[in-house]
Structures are given as C-alpha cells and as structure tokens.
Write a protein that holds these residues in place. Sequence first.
Motif, PDB file in Angstrom:
ATOM      1  N   CYS A 258     -20.069 -10.454 -52.773  1.00 40.83           N
ATOM      2  CA  CYS A 258     -20.607 -11.810 -52.849  1.00 40.83           C
ATOM      3  C   CYS A 258     -22.067 -11.796 -53.296  1.00 40.83           C
ATOM      4  CB  CYS A 258     -20.467 -12.510 -51.504  1.00 40.83           C
ATOM      5  SG  CYS A 258     -21.067 -14.193 -51.545  1.00 40.83           S
ATOM      6  N   GLU A 259     -22.856 -10.897 -52.732  1.00 48.30           N
ATOM      7  CA  GLU A 259     -24.264 -10.807 -53.108  1.00 48.30           C
ATOM      8  C   GLU A 259     -24.412 -10.416 -54.582  1.00 48.30           C
ATOM      9  OE1 GLU A 259     -26.862 -11.837 -51.334  1.00 48.30           O
ATOM     10  OE2 GLU A 259     -25.448 -12.415 -49.778  1.00 48.30           O
ATOM     11  N   ALA A 260     -23.550  -9.538 -55.058  1.00 47.23           N
ATOM     12  CA  ALA A 260     -23.582  -9.148 -56.472  1.00 47.23           C
ATOM     13  C   ALA A 260     -23.240 -10.346 -57.363  1.00 47.23           C
ATOM     14  CB  ALA A 260     -22.621  -8.002 -56.728  1.00 47.23           C
ATOM     15  N   LEU A 261     -22.246 -11.135 -56.963  1.00 40.81           N
ATOM     16  CA  LEU A 261     -21.883 -12.330 -57.721  1.00 40.81           C
ATOM     17  C   LEU A 261     -23.019 -13.354 -57.722  1.00 40.81           C
ATOM     18  CD1 LEU A 261     -18.153 -12.833 -56.665  1.00 40.81           C
ATOM     19  CD2 LEU A 261     -19.015 -12.195 -58.937  1.00 40.81           C
ATOM     20  N   LYS A 262     -23.702 -13.486 -56.585  1.00 39.82           N
ATOM     21  CA  LYS A 262     -24.839 -14.415 -56.518  1.00 39.82           C
ATOM     22  C   LYS A 262     -25.921 -14.005 -57.511  1.00 39.82           C
ATOM     23  CE  LYS A 262     -24.593 -16.134 -51.813  1.00 39.82           C
ATOM     24  NZ  LYS A 262     -25.281 -16.245 -50.525  1.00 39.82           N
ATOM     25  N   LYS A 263     -26.238 -12.727 -57.559  1.00 34.94           N
ATOM     26  CA  LYS A 263     -27.263 -12.246 -58.492  1.00 34.94           C
ATOM     27  C   LYS A 263     -26.842 -12.473 -59.939  1.00 34.94           C
ATOM     28  CE  LYS A 263     -29.322  -8.801 -55.498  1.00 34.94           C
ATOM     29  NZ  LYS A 263     -29.546  -7.386 -55.227  1.00 34.94           N
ATOM     30  N   GLU A 264     -25.552 -12.322 -60.199  1.00 33.08           N
ATOM     31  CA  GLU A 264     -25.050 -12.444 -61.567  1.00 33.08           C
ATOM     32  C   GLU A 264     -25.000 -13.891 -62.054  1.00 33.08           C
ATOM     33  OE1 GLU A 264     -21.087 -11.315 -64.183  1.00 33.08           O
ATOM     34  OE2 GLU A 264     -21.215 -10.660 -62.104  1.00 33.08           O
ATOM     35  N   TRP A 265     -24.604 -14.839 -61.194  1.00 36.31           N
ATOM     36  CA  TRP A 265     -24.332 -16.203 -61.644  1.00 36.31           C
ATOM     37  C   TRP A 265     -25.351 -17.266 -61.231  1.00 36.31           C
ATOM     38  CZ3 TRP A 265     -20.989 -16.672 -65.407  1.00 36.31           C
ATOM     39  CH2 TRP A 265     -20.019 -15.701 -65.571  1.00 36.31           C
ATOM     40  N   THR A 266     -26.199 -17.011 -60.240  1.00 40.51           N
ATOM     41  CA  THR A 266     -27.170 -18.015 -59.801  1.00 40.51           C
ATOM     42  C   THR A 266     -28.235 -18.215 -60.872  1.00 40.51           C
ATOM     43  OG1 THR A 266     -26.787 -17.485 -57.480  1.00 40.51           O
ATOM     44  CG2 THR A 266     -28.841 -18.607 -58.002  1.00 40.51           C
ATOM     45  N   ASP A 267     -28.554 -19.470 -61.144  1.00 39.18           N
ATOM     46  CA  ASP A 267     -29.552 -19.872 -62.145  1.00 39.18           C
ATOM     47  C   ASP A 267     -29.194 -19.433 -63.556  1.00 39.18           C
ATOM     48  OD1 ASP A 267     -31.187 -21.287 -60.382  1.00 39.18           O
ATOM     49  OD2 ASP A 267     -32.256 -19.474 -59.806  1.00 39.18           O
ATOM     50  N   GLN A 268     -27.914 -19.309 -63.833  1.00 40.29           N
ATOM     51  CA  GLN A 268     -27.448 -19.001 -65.185  1.00 40.29           C
ATOM     52  C   GLN A 268     -26.899 -20.277 -65.818  1.00 40.29           C
ATOM     53  OE1 GLN A 268     -27.568 -15.945 -66.801  1.00 40.29           O
ATOM     54  NE2 GLN A 268     -28.771 -15.345 -65.025  1.00 40.29           N
ATOM     55  N   PHE A 269     -27.119 -20.441 -67.103  1.00 37.29           N
ATOM     56  CA  PHE A 269     -26.507 -21.545 -67.833  1.00 37.29           C
ATOM     57  C   PHE A 269     -25.157 -21.054 -68.325  1.00 37.29           C
ATOM     58  CE2 PHE A 269     -31.023 -22.499 -68.080  1.00 37.29           C
ATOM     59  CZ  PHE A 269     -31.022 -23.821 -67.651  1.00 37.29           C
ATOM     60  N   VAL A 270     -24.129 -21.902 -68.167  1.00 36.03           N
ATOM     61  CA  VAL A 270     -22.764 -21.480 -68.458  1.00 36.03           C
ATOM     62  C   VAL A 270     -21.979 -22.559 -69.191  1.00 36.03           C
ATOM     63  CG1 VAL A 270     -22.648 -19.967 -66.430  1.00 36.03           C
ATOM     64  CG2 VAL A 270     -21.873 -22.321 -66.244  1.00 36.03           C
ATOM     65  N   LEU A 271     -20.927 -22.105 -69.836  1.00 37.01           N
ATOM     66  CA  LEU A 271     -19.874 -22.961 -70.361  1.00 37.01           C
ATOM     67  C   LEU A 271     -18.580 -22.497 -69.720  1.00 37.01           C
ATOM     68  CD1 LEU A 271     -20.592 -23.170 -74.206  1.00 37.01           C
ATOM     69  CD2 LEU A 271     -20.808 -25.003 -72.539  1.00 37.01           C
ATOM     70  N   VAL A 272     -17.647 -23.415 -69.548  1.00 40.81           N
ATOM     71  CA  VAL A 272     -16.352 -23.038 -68.986  1.00 40.81           C
ATOM     72  C   VAL A 272     -15.425 -22.557 -70.094  1.00 40.81           C
ATOM     73  CG1 VAL A 272     -16.507 -24.664 -67.075  1.00 40.81           C
ATOM     74  CG2 VAL A 272     -15.373 -25.355 -69.179  1.00 40.81           C
ATOM     75  N   ASN A 273     -14.373 -21.867 -69.714  1.00 41.37           N
ATOM     76  CA  ASN A 273     -13.327 -21.463 -70.638  1.00 41.37           C
ATOM     77  C   ASN A 273     -12.420 -22.685 -70.834  1.00 41.37           C
ATOM     78  OD1 ASN A 273     -11.085 -20.485 -71.939  1.00 41.37           O
ATOM     79  ND2 ASN A 273     -10.755 -18.774 -70.547  1.00 41.37           N
TER      80      ASN A 273
END
Length: 95
Positions: free
Chosen positions: A9-24
Amino acid sequence: MITIPLAQCEALKKEWTDQFVLVNPERPELERFAGIVGRGITVHYNGKALIDFQDGGWYDITASAEFLTKLNPAEARAKYDPKANSAQPVPEKQG
C-alpha cells in the motif's frame, strides 16, 4: 473488504499520489472519464487510488497501469484545472 499488505500500500501511495492520470477508456466502467485528466489524491488500503476528475467528486479506481496511465506533469497541468468542478461555493448562473 479486501486489504493489501501495508508495504504494498505504501509503495502504491508513493507511485500514484499527486500524479496526473488518464483512465484506460477500454474499461467499460471507466468510459465516462475518457480523455479527462485526473489527479491522484491518495491510495486506500484496499489498493484503490482516489482520483479527482475536476467534477466535484473523487473516485476509487484500482491503482494499476491496467486502469490508469500516468501523464507528463508539465503537459497535464495545462489540462487540469483544480477549480473546474461542480462543487464550487457559488456556481455561475446557468442561462
């Protein structure tokens, strides 16, 4: 309720928090967000990213490249307006 290991979970938080994204957009449940730039707020302990799509709501979407695509921050900032949502204190009058 599904939970994932704390370290994951902590790794996912670092990867996705404050990132700009588009959905599939090929995912039927995400079609309504196609082409809309979102911003990752955080990741819950169930592995779902909390995404703000500028419409006044935040949505839980699985934090994985199968569901989300990270964007170049410089390009995405130009397309993302944090004030463009339906939850403004005094919305502009319609018509």
